[in-house]
Design a protein around this motif. Structure first.
Motif, short mmCIF file in Angstrom:
data_model
loop_
_atom_site.label_atom_id
_atom_site.label_comp_id
_atom_site.label_asym_id
_atom_site.label_seq_id
_atom_site.Cartn_x
_atom_site.Cartn_y
_atom_site.Cartn_z
N GLN A 66 0.84 -1.20 0.00
CA GLN A 66 0.00 0.00 0.00
C GLN A 66 0.87 1.25 0.00
OE1 GLN A 66 -2.77 0.31 3.27
NE2 GLN A 66 -3.59 2.27 2.57
N ALA A 67 1.92 1.24 0.82
CA ALA A 67 2.83 2.40 0.88
C ALA A 67 3.55 2.59 -0.46
CB ALA A 67 3.84 2.20 2.00
N VAL A 68 4.04 1.51 -1.02
CA VAL A 68 4.74 1.59 -2.31
C VAL A 68 3.78 2.05 -3.40
CG1 VAL A 68 5.89 0.25 -4.11
CG2 VAL A 68 6.51 -0.09 -1.72
N GLY A 69 2.55 1.52 -3.39
CA GLY A 69 1.56 1.89 -4.40
C GLY A 69 1.27 3.39 -4.39
N GLU A 70 1.16 3.98 -3.20
CA GLU A 70 0.92 5.42 -3.13
C GLU A 70 2.11 6.20 -3.70
OE1 GLU A 70 -0.42 7.21 0.41
OE2 GLU A 70 -2.28 6.04 0.50
N LEU A 71 3.31 5.74 -3.41
CA LEU A 71 4.49 6.44 -3.91
C LEU A 71 4.63 6.32 -5.42
CD1 LEU A 71 6.97 5.50 -1.06
CD2 LEU A 71 6.02 7.77 -1.53
N VAL A 72 4.15 5.21 -5.98
CA VAL A 72 4.12 5.07 -7.43
C VAL A 72 3.13 6.06 -8.03
CG1 VAL A 72 3.49 3.53 -9.34
CG2 VAL A 72 4.89 2.67 -7.45
N LEU A 73 1.92 6.14 -7.45
CA LEU A 73 0.91 7.08 -7.96
C LEU A 73 1.38 8.53 -7.84
CD1 LEU A 73 -2.44 5.57 -6.62
CD2 LEU A 73 -1.68 5.68 -8.99
N GLU A 74 2.17 8.83 -6.81
CA GLU A 74 2.66 10.19 -6.60
C GLU A 74 3.87 10.50 -7.46
OE1 GLU A 74 3.36 10.59 -2.43
OE2 GLU A 74 1.25 10.27 -1.91
N GLY A 75 4.38 9.49 -8.17
CA GLY A 75 5.53 9.74 -9.04
C GLY A 75 6.87 9.70 -8.34
N LEU A 77 8.16 6.71 -7.19
CA LEU A 77 8.71 5.42 -7.58
C LEU A 77 8.14 5.02 -8.94
CD1 LEU A 77 8.33 3.45 -4.22
CD2 LEU A 77 10.47 4.32 -5.18
N ILE A 78 8.85 4.17 -9.65
CA ILE A 78 8.39 3.65 -10.94
C ILE A 78 8.50 2.13 -10.90
CG2 ILE A 78 8.82 3.54 -13.43
CD1 ILE A 78 10.10 6.29 -13.25
N ARG A 79 7.44 1.47 -11.32
CA ARG A 79 7.49 0.01 -11.45
C ARG A 79 7.95 -0.34 -12.87
NH1 ARG A 79 2.35 -0.37 -8.21
NH2 ARG A 79 2.96 -1.21 -6.18
N ARG A 80 9.04 -1.06 -12.97
CA ARG A 80 9.57 -1.47 -14.26
C ARG A 80 9.11 -2.89 -14.56
NH1 ARG A 80 11.23 3.24 -16.53
NH2 ARG A 80 12.95 4.23 -15.40
N HIS A 81 8.65 -3.12 -15.78
CA HIS A 81 8.23 -4.47 -16.16
C HIS A 81 9.42 -5.40 -16.13
CE1 HIS A 81 4.20 -3.27 -17.19
NE2 HIS A 81 4.65 -2.33 -18.02
#
Length: 256
Positions: A66-75, A77-81
């Motif tokens: 959940q914490a990581v997901g919010e940081l991804v949405l906020e820009g 962090l980036i999830r790389r395929h």
């Protein structure tokens, strides 16, 4: 994990994420720890494995996600395929001023670009005709272009201009280039003022596909109508920017 008040960071609310009863949500405490880790790691660095982070911060993997997901949405962090989550680069800064996307990007050392989706005439509906000073059904030139920053897709822009006033657009203008530069340098157009409205939206499935983003990613939508110093309408623009990649800035002055 101890429920200590996270340290205050400049630019954030003093009690960011902390309810008045003082009990800090565990995901938010983990998010605060991750923000400190992100600052240490630097742009492009991969996060440690999920299991390692969950153990380090004393939370479940669900809470950590959940914490990581919010940081991804906020820009942040980036999830790389096919690889780990990495620290995102700083957000692009676009000024809220009568400057083009090209000017805003180049001021930051970013190479702007555009992929042309549509460049065609079309009849104006009632609202578009009113905005551009046309009779309903009057022809406009519609330019739809994906915005690029150093080759990365970051937005989608639709521009509408009166065709009768700008007949050169469909024959002489390279739609992959700067529209404002063409209007100013080739046609002698002088911009006087503009009205801009900003809101947050989610991209439609088509928009998400064109921009290459997750439909759940928050987007920043700008509507602009601009005029010459004499009050003659020039264009109406709808610009959709990735909320995880852009921030906007302007300087305000008191009236009078």
């Amino acid at each position: 994990m101890h429920e200590e008040v996270p340290p205050h960071r400049a630019g954030e609310p003093v009690r960011a994420g902390i309810p008045e009863h003082g009990r800090i949500p565990r995901y938010y405490a983990a998010k605060t720890e991750l923000l400190a880790l992100i600052e240490e790691l630097g742009e492009g660095a991969p996060l440690p494995a999920e299991r390692e982070l969950a153990e380090r911060y004393g939370v479940s993997r669900v809470t950590l996600r959940q914490a990581v997901g919010e940081l991804v949405l906020e820009g942040r962090l980036i999830r790389r395929h096919g690889s780990r989550t990495v620290v995102a680069p700083p957000k692009l800064l676009q000024p809220l001023a009568l400057v083009s996307y090209t000017e805003g990007m180049r001021a930051q050392g970013i190479e702007p670009g555009r992929t042309v989706i549509t460049a065609e005439p079309m009849p104006a509906d009632a609202q578009l005709a009113e905005d551009l000073g046309l009779e309903p059904g009057g022809e406009v030139v519609h330019l739809e272009r994906v915005l690029l920053a150093d080759g990365e897709r970051v937005g989608l822009e639709s521009s509408y201009l009166p065709r009768e006033r700008f007949p050169e657009l469909l024959g002489e203008f390279d739609a992959s280039g700067s529209l404002y530069a063409f209007l100013r340098e080739k046609l002698g157009v002088v911009f006087g003022e503009a009205e801009e409205r900003i809101e947050t939206v989610l991209a439609t499935p088509r928009e998400a596909l064109l921009i290459g983003t997750n439909p759940a990613t928050p987007m920043i939508l700008l509507h602009r109508v601009s005029w010459t110093p004499e009050g003659e309408p020039i264009e109406r623009v709808r610009s959709l920017y990735r909320g995880d990649r852009f921030s906007f800035a302007t300087r305000l002055r008191a009236r009078g």
